[in-house]
Design an enzyme around this catalytic site. Structure first.
Site, mmCIF file in Angstrom:
data_model
loop_
_atom_site.group_PDB
_atom_site.id
_atom_site.type_symbol
_atom_site.label_atom_id
_atom_site.label_comp_id
_atom_site.label_asym_id
_atom_site.label_seq_id
_atom_site.Cartn_x
_atom_site.Cartn_y
_atom_site.Cartn_z
ATOM 1 N N ASP A 174 0.821 -1.377 0.007
ATOM 2 C CA ASP A 174 -0.118 0.057 0.035
ATOM 3 C C ASP A 174 0.936 1.340 0.049
ATOM 4 O OD1 ASP A 174 -2.058 1.974 0.243
ATOM 5 O OD2 ASP A 174 -2.602 1.260 2.018
ATOM 6 N N LYS A 217 1.036 8.156 0.642
ATOM 7 C CA LYS A 217 1.175 8.113 2.004
ATOM 8 C C LYS A 217 2.214 9.358 2.612
ATOM 9 C CE LYS A 217 -0.207 3.593 3.527
ATOM 10 N NZ LYS A 217 -1.574 3.866 4.149
ATOM 11 N N ASP A 237 0.078 -5.125 4.419
ATOM 12 C CA ASP A 237 -1.129 -4.765 4.321
ATOM 13 C C ASP A 237 -2.216 -5.849 3.774
ATOM 14 O OD1 ASP A 237 -3.096 -2.628 4.949
ATOM 15 O OD2 ASP A 237 -2.778 -1.666 2.906
ATOM 16 N N ASP A 248 -5.858 6.033 -0.669
ATOM 17 C CA ASP A 248 -5.117 5.417 0.288
ATOM 18 C C ASP A 248 -6.226 4.824 1.097
ATOM 19 O OD1 ASP A 248 -3.236 4.260 1.809
ATOM 20 O OD2 ASP A 248 -2.652 6.231 3.011
ATOM 21 N N GLU A 298 -8.172 2.309 0.223
ATOM 22 C CA GLU A 298 -7.988 1.270 -0.796
ATOM 23 C C GLU A 298 -8.768 -0.090 -0.266
ATOM 24 O OE1 GLU A 298 -5.491 1.611 0.862
ATOM 25 O OE2 GLU A 298 -4.790 -0.536 1.248
ATOM 26 N N ARG A 324 -11.099 -0.922 1.842
ATOM 27 C CA ARG A 324 -12.381 -0.925 1.769
ATOM 28 C C ARG A 324 -13.002 -1.051 0.489
ATOM 29 N NH1 ARG A 324 -12.747 4.879 4.908
ATOM 30 N NH2 ARG A 324 -11.062 4.104 5.418
HETATM 31 N N1 BES Z 1 -3.428 0.064 5.012
HETATM 32 C C1 BES Z 1 -3.625 1.429 5.590
HETATM 33 C C2 BES Z 1 -3.943 1.262 7.085
HETATM 34 C C3 BES Z 1 -2.637 0.870 7.976
HETATM 35 C C4 BES Z 1 -1.971 2.103 8.672
HETATM 36 C C5 BES Z 1 -2.315 -0.356 8.352
HETATM 37 C C6 BES Z 1 -1.096 1.912 9.479
HETATM 38 C C7 BES Z 1 -1.441 -0.436 9.137
HETATM 39 C C8 BES Z 1 -0.585 0.360 9.664
HETATM 40 C C9 BES Z 1 -4.987 1.681 4.854
HETATM 41 O O1 BES Z 1 -5.129 1.267 3.615
HETATM 42 C C10 BES Z 1 -5.163 3.251 4.999
HETATM 43 O O2 BES Z 1 -4.040 3.914 4.381
HETATM 44 N N2 BES Z 1 -6.190 3.992 5.626
HETATM 45 C C11 BES Z 1 -6.152 5.255 5.590
HETATM 46 C C12 BES Z 1 -7.675 5.641 5.282
HETATM 47 C C13 BES Z 1 -7.817 7.214 5.359
HETATM 48 C C14 BES Z 1 -7.145 7.606 4.048
HETATM 49 C C15 BES Z 1 -9.548 7.596 5.293
HETATM 50 C C16 BES Z 1 -5.824 5.695 7.012
HETATM 51 O O3 BES Z 1 -6.083 5.011 8.136
HETATM 52 O O4 BES Z 1 -4.832 6.763 7.345
HETATM 53 ZN ZN ZN Z 2 -4.094 -0.332 2.899
HETATM 54 ZN ZN ZN Z 3 -4.273 3.101 2.355
#
Ligand code: BES
Ligand code: ZN
Ligand code: ZN
Length: 480
Positions: free
Chosen positions: A249, A256, A268, A327, A329, A331
């Site tokens: 990811d 990110k 991920d 990001d 993704e 869901r």
């Molecule tokens: N894979 C990430 C979540 C994540 C963060 C997993 C840290 C493990 C450690 C996920 O796909 C993500 O990026 N989520 C975003 C959602 C937001 C953009 C609504 C997040 O949590 O920042």
């Molecule tokens: Zn992710």
């Molecule tokens: Zn993500």
């Protein structure tokens, strides 16, 4: 897994011993001389619970776990950690084999073995000169555990180690196709069926969410369907497991933003590892339960044709999603898997994903965030299983009002909420694609651990496998 476990008769005179007791005085005194017993007692008095006695022809490690007054699940966790402690001493002494002697009860001995074996895990594939742990063999000398229990704990530990291996593997050597192949070989070994849908099939099924996330990738997506359907299944309707298989990811075009936050995003797909490796243990142990596992998989990258913030994607269910952050993704791909699950008319769907940073921020690495629509009785059995294996659950609210935060101006919903309740709005997004009792498990916190945590180790932890296995084994899914 680098450790074999077997039941053994009385130990030979020279093999090293690990003697485990839960009561200070209650170890086999015949194993020690009078001087040694005095030494042990003085160490125990000093509250030193691990005593190593060098009997010249062999080492004896005496481990005392003081569990008086502790509730059962805390006691078992204390014992797992003691197991990890024994393993590190055996490795320090460069011993390859140990006879484990104990008068503790079966659950306690099994917890000790679990801690020893999981604590002995290493990921050495990419070390040119690996410093391998010396311990390879545990002989269990106790009439309180039987062969079946030993085989089961070995199988569960092997499955946890497999999940750790998958999580620790970088994306360069484990893309979506590789992940699907790993599941195929697990299915062959354990005897469950595995079907892998390729990109053409995924297109024909109109899995819009999975295809959208995959647009920025040069590797094709996969969708894996695993099934264990024994003749003696106790359930008419299957339990369906769903796991997030984002093999890497980057965040996509919404790259990110936080420095370092991409470093471990090979993990991920930890949700996918949980469901695939749980299937492995369930099938290997021939649990009499019909279980299906679904894994949508792709990497999330910002290449030429990548999906963009502002895109509207028609999901497999027909629902239209406005993407406001690429990001978010997980869901997008899980939504299609949850929709696909409807055809099974499942008794219960349990979905595991490293879905949100918000879940990790809320409770850290110490447990699993969960929420959902399952029956209260089923939820309470989930807590029982989770506590027993010490992969504890923190249930978040799942109120309808959170849906206000994912309303879109131009489409049915959007893929991000506001600045608050990020773990919950992600769960509510997913609920839109379900029509069955559904539980969402966000393992973003515990699935990848950045500093050594006893038998959970460091890096990929395999968190979730022991929970799912215990829950299925104890048939916690039935609402009756
Ligand atoms: N894979 C990430 C979540 C994540 C963060 C997993 C840290 C493990 C450690 C996920 O796909 C993500 O990026 N989520 C975003 C959602 C937001 C953009 C609504 C997040 O949590 O920042
Ligand atoms: Zn992710
Ligand atoms: Zn993500």
């Amino acid at each position: 897994m680098n450790t074999t476990i077997r039941k053994a008769a009385a130990p030979g005179k020279s093999a090293p011993l690990a003697v485990f007791t839960t009561r200070e005085q209650d170890f086999d005194h015949s194993l020690f001389s009078k001087n040694e017993i005095d030494f042990i007692k003085s160490e125990f008095k000093k509250k030193n619970k691990t005593v190593v006695v060098n009997q010249y022809h062999r080492h004896v490690i005496l481990q005392w776990s003081d569990i008086t007054g502790k509730s059962e699940h805390i006691a078992l966790e204390t014992i797992r950690k003691a197991g990890d402690q024994i393993t590190s001493i055996l490795n320090r002494l460069k011993l390859s084999e140990v006879n484990l002697v104990s008068n503790a009860d079966d659950q306690q001995i099994l917890a000790l073995i679990e801690g020893m074996v999981l604590g002995n895990y290493q990921f050495l594939k990419y070390k040119s000169a690996p410093e391998k742990n010396s311990l390879t063999k545990i002989n269990v000398v106790s009439k309180n555990v039987n062969d079946k229990q030993i085989a089961e704990i070995a199988s569960v530990c092997e499955s946890v180690c497999m999940a750790r291996d998958l999580v620790n593997e970088p994306v360069i050597s484990l893309n979506a196709t590789g992940l699907a192949k790993a599941f195929q070989s697990m299915g062959k070994k354990a005897g469950f069926s595995v079907k892998v849908f390729d990109k053409a099939k995924i297109k024909s099924m109109k899995m819009g969410g999975l295809l959208a996330v995959n647009l920025g990738s040069i590797d094709p997506p996969t969708f894996t369907v695993m099934e264990w359907k024994p003749r003696n299944a106790v359930n008419k309707k299957p339990v369906v497991l769903v796991g997030k298989g984002v093999v890497y990811d980057t965040g996509g075009l919404s790259l990110k933003p936080t420095p370092g936050s991409m470093d471990y995003m090979k993990s991920d797909m930890a949700g996918a590892a949980v469901v695939g490796c749980s299937m492995y243990a369930i099938a290997q142990q021939k649990l009499p339960v019909h279980v299906v596992a679904l894994v949508p998989a792709t990497d999330n990258r910002p290449d030429g044709n990548a999906y963009t913030p502002g895109d509207v994607i028609t999901m497999m269910s027909g629902l239209k999603v406005e993407v406001l952050n690429t990001d978010a993704e997980g869901r997008m791909i899980l939504a299609d898997a949850l929709h696909y699950a409807k055809q099974y008319k499942p008794e219960l769907v349990m979905e595991f994903s490293t879905l949100t940073g918000a879940a990790a921020v809320a409770i850290g690495q110490y447990g699993i965030v969960c929420m959902g629509t399952a029956d209260e009785k089923v939820k309470s059995r989930m807590h029982d299983s989770a506590n027993r294996v010490y992969e504890r659950l923190a249930e978040f609210p799942f109120w309808d009002e959170y849906d206000d935060l994912i309303k879109s101006d131009i489409a049915d919903i959007k893929n991000i909420g506001g600045p608050t309740a990020g773990a919950i709005t992600a769960g509510r997004f997913l609920k839109k694609f379900t029509d069955y009792p559904y539980m969402h498990f966000d393992i973003a916190g515990p699935s990848f651990i950045k500093s050594t945590d006893s038998y959970r180790g460091k890096n990929g932890s395999g968190t979730g496998v022991r929970f799912v296995f215990d829950f299925i084994k104890n048939k916690g899914f039935s609402a009756k």
